[in-house]
Design a protein around this motif. Structure first.
Motif, short mmCIF file in Angstrom:
data_model
loop_
_atom_site.label_atom_id
_atom_site.label_comp_id
_atom_site.label_asym_id
_atom_site.label_seq_id
_atom_site.Cartn_x
_atom_site.Cartn_y
_atom_site.Cartn_z
N LYS A 1 -33.49 33.12 -31.31
CA LYS A 1 -32.94 33.24 -29.96
C LYS A 1 -32.11 32.02 -29.56
O LYS A 1 -32.31 30.92 -30.06
CB LYS A 1 -34.10 33.41 -28.96
CG LYS A 1 -34.92 34.67 -29.16
CD LYS A 1 -36.14 34.69 -28.26
CE LYS A 1 -35.76 34.94 -26.81
NZ LYS A 1 -36.95 35.09 -25.94
N ILE A 2 -31.18 32.25 -28.63
CA ILE A 2 -30.38 31.17 -28.06
C ILE A 2 -30.77 31.01 -26.59
O ILE A 2 -30.65 31.95 -25.79
CB ILE A 2 -28.87 31.43 -28.19
CG1 ILE A 2 -28.46 31.43 -29.66
CG2 ILE A 2 -28.07 30.38 -27.42
CD1 ILE A 2 -26.98 31.68 -29.89
N HIS A 3 -31.27 29.82 -26.24
CA HIS A 3 -31.65 29.48 -24.87
C HIS A 3 -30.52 28.62 -24.28
O HIS A 3 -30.21 27.56 -24.84
CB HIS A 3 -32.96 28.70 -24.84
CG HIS A 3 -34.09 29.40 -25.53
ND1 HIS A 3 -35.08 30.08 -24.85
CD2 HIS A 3 -34.39 29.53 -26.85
CE1 HIS A 3 -35.94 30.58 -25.71
NE2 HIS A 3 -35.55 30.26 -26.93
N ALA A 4 -29.95 29.04 -23.16
CA ALA A 4 -28.79 28.35 -22.61
C ALA A 4 -29.11 27.65 -21.30
O ALA A 4 -29.51 28.28 -20.32
CB ALA A 4 -27.64 29.32 -22.39
N VAL A 5 -28.90 26.33 -21.28
CA VAL A 5 -28.96 25.54 -20.05
C VAL A 5 -27.53 25.42 -19.55
O VAL A 5 -26.65 24.92 -20.25
CB VAL A 5 -29.55 24.14 -20.33
CG1 VAL A 5 -29.50 23.28 -19.07
CG2 VAL A 5 -30.97 24.26 -20.86
N VAL A 6 -27.28 25.88 -18.33
CA VAL A 6 -25.93 25.88 -17.79
C VAL A 6 -25.92 25.35 -16.36
O VAL A 6 -26.76 25.72 -15.54
CB VAL A 6 -25.27 27.28 -17.86
CG1 VAL A 6 -26.11 28.32 -17.13
CG2 VAL A 6 -23.85 27.26 -17.32
N ALA A 7 -24.98 24.45 -16.09
CA ALA A 7 -24.72 23.98 -14.73
C ALA A 7 -23.22 23.72 -14.64
O ALA A 7 -22.62 23.20 -15.58
CB ALA A 7 -25.51 22.71 -14.42
N MET A 8 -22.61 24.10 -13.51
CA MET A 8 -21.15 24.08 -13.42
C MET A 8 -20.67 23.53 -12.07
O MET A 8 -21.47 23.29 -11.16
CB MET A 8 -20.59 25.50 -13.63
CG MET A 8 -20.89 26.09 -14.99
SD MET A 8 -20.07 27.70 -15.26
CE MET A 8 -18.33 27.19 -15.27
N LEU A 9 -19.37 23.36 -11.97
CA LEU A 9 -18.73 23.01 -10.71
C LEU A 9 -18.26 24.29 -10.04
O LEU A 9 -17.82 25.23 -10.72
CB LEU A 9 -17.55 22.06 -10.94
CG LEU A 9 -17.90 20.72 -11.60
CD1 LEU A 9 -16.63 19.91 -11.85
CD2 LEU A 9 -18.89 19.92 -10.76
N HIS A 10 -18.32 24.34 -8.71
CA HIS A 10 -18.03 25.61 -8.02
C HIS A 10 -16.54 25.96 -8.03
O HIS A 10 -16.17 27.11 -7.78
CB HIS A 10 -18.57 25.59 -6.59
CG HIS A 10 -17.85 24.70 -5.64
ND1 HIS A 10 -16.59 24.96 -5.17
CD2 HIS A 10 -18.22 23.52 -5.06
CE1 HIS A 10 -16.22 24.00 -4.35
NE2 HIS A 10 -17.18 23.11 -4.28
N ASP A 11 -15.66 24.98 -8.36
CA ASP A 11 -14.23 25.30 -8.41
C ASP A 11 -13.80 25.82 -9.78
O ASP A 11 -12.62 26.01 -10.04
CB ASP A 11 -13.37 24.11 -7.97
CG ASP A 11 -13.68 22.83 -8.73
OD1 ASP A 11 -14.43 22.88 -9.72
OD2 ASP A 11 -13.16 21.77 -8.34
N LYS A 12 -14.76 26.05 -10.67
CA LYS A 12 -14.47 26.67 -11.96
C LYS A 12 -14.69 28.18 -11.87
O LYS A 12 -15.33 28.68 -10.94
CB LYS A 12 -15.39 26.07 -13.04
CG LYS A 12 -15.20 24.57 -13.26
CD LYS A 12 -13.80 24.25 -13.72
CE LYS A 12 -13.59 22.77 -13.93
NZ LYS A 12 -12.21 22.47 -14.35
#
Length: 419
Positions: A328-339
């Protein structure tokens, strides 16, 4: 003129950076008049005998890293300016792939401060002039400049550079560059120079790129026309006219950027051997780009933060999963709202099994809730990337993969968390 009191050259780097953040009304202020006036006064517009400037939506950092590695192998003293940093400001300036001490940065800041007089500079403009100061002080042979945003109006474009590079073109930074690919192409091509080589590594670029090269008389080298490359099993080949390089090692960084870097070096007419190229390609790497930090479970971090880079990341992960027999691939994701959060997540959706979205902090930060809107209903959000990462590690088996992506900030925070 700002009422702030400038620090002494001997003040700490953190004090200087706080001063620079407060010096100008906005962190991004596109336009060249102010920064060029200071650059001319300080005689920084030609910081080295050879300057290569690299623009593009994605791939700038890895292209710069491969240029740097090959040039160092060829015996050149190389200065690289890149942004943003992952953990420390010092990452933004490298000389022969080494960061500089805080004291060198603060001395350079003090030099720029003395030269600017009452001219207001943004943090990026100040940092760019400081980097140029450091390259001039260290008397480097070649400077590689990574454009911060766009190209035409970016602070790096004040420099009298010898070779211009566009790595890729896609819609990003919509608030600043708009969502029209032709306009974006024109902004990136704004780094081209009359009578100088202009390299474009984007297949089938918008018409504004070759049109601008033609308008100003730049020597355009377009992938698929003036140069090309092919991958074969465990090696690749590169051609420009009658000149061929064969059996090249596959780099640790994206191959299209390696091909573009080779064209830039060829156009710069520097003294580089095939052995230098082979050794440089083998050694080139860059933190936060397909960066493996652990094997069981396999942890990979990448700063992919838009649909174009996420699509590439997903493709590479699928190859690794198949080749190395991962589960399995576990993804940690956090982004900027203007993306473009929706399209970036969509590019990864078929590759990822379990999601761990997290909130970033700051005025441009997206919350976990914003990301959750584009994920399966059973996903849970986290207040910070570190918490999401710790939970992903708890859930991952030793034959699973944990990936971290979405922003330089995200990768930077996990890098600090692991150190």
């Amino acid at each position: 003129m700002s009422g702030l009191m400038a620090p002494q050259a001997t003040a700490s780097l953190s004090i200087w950076l706080k001063y620079l953040e407060e010096l100008h009304t906005s962190a991004i202020d596109l336009g060249l008049d102010r920064v060029k006036a200071v650059g001319q006064k300080a005689e920084l517009l030609k910081p080295a005998p050879c300057v290569i400037t690299v623009a593009g939506t994605n791939g700038k950092g890895s292209t710069c890293a491969m240029l740097e590695a090959i040039l160092i192998e060829a015996g050149y003293k190389v200065g690289v300016y890149s942004s943003p940093h992952l953990v420390r400001y010092n990452e933004r300036v490298r000389i022969n792939n080494q960061e500089l001490d805080d004291s060198e940065h603060t001395k350079a800041f003090a030099s720029v401060e003395a030269a600017r007089g009452d001219i207001s500079l943004s943090l990026f403009e100040f940092g760019t002039l400081s980097a140029l100061t450091l390259f001039k002080t260290h008397q480097v042979d070649v400077v590689v400049l990574e454009v911060g945003l766009g190209g035409r109006l970016d602070a790096t474009n004040i420099v009298d550079h010898d070779v211009s590079v566009i790595t890729s073109l896609a819609i990003d930074h919509v608030d600043w560059l708009g969502d029209n690919i032709d306009v974006i192409g024109y902004e990136k091509a704004g780094i081209f120079r009359s009578g100088k080589p202009a390299i474009c590594g984007q297949p089938h670029p918008p018409a504004t790129v070759p049109a601008h090269a033609d308008d100003i008389g730049a020597e355009l080298y377009q992938v698929g026309y003036q140069f090309e490359y092919q991958i074969e099993d465990n090696h690749w080949n590169w051609q420009c006219g009658a000149f061929d390089l064969t059996q090249l090692p596959l780099p640790n960084l994206p191959l299209p950027n390696a091909a573009t870097a080779l064209m830039a070096l060829g156009a710069a007419e520097l003294d580089i051997s095939e052995e230098n190229i082979i050794n440089g390609l083998k050694k080139a790497q860059l933190p936060g780009r397909m960066q493996r930090v652990s094997e069981q479970p396999l942890i990979i971090m990448d700063v992919a933060h838009n649909p174009h880079s996420a699509e590439y990341f997903a493709n590479q992960l699928s190859k690794i999963k198949q080749k190395e027999g991962k589960n399995k691939i576990h993804a940690v994701v956090a982004m900027l709202h203007d993306k473009d959060i929706a399209s970036t997540i969509a590019a990864m959706r078929d590759t990822v099994d379990d999601w761990y979205p997290a909130s970033l902090t700051g005025p441009r930060a997206a919350t976990a809730e914003e990301i959750l809107q584009h994920l399966p209903a059973n996903c849970v959000g986290f207040d910070k990337p570190e918490s999401a990462f710790d939970q992903a590690l708890t859930q991952a088996g030793e034959d699973d993969m944990v990936i971290v992506f979405g922003s330089f900030y995200t990768v930077g925070q996990i890098t600090s968390h692991l150190s």
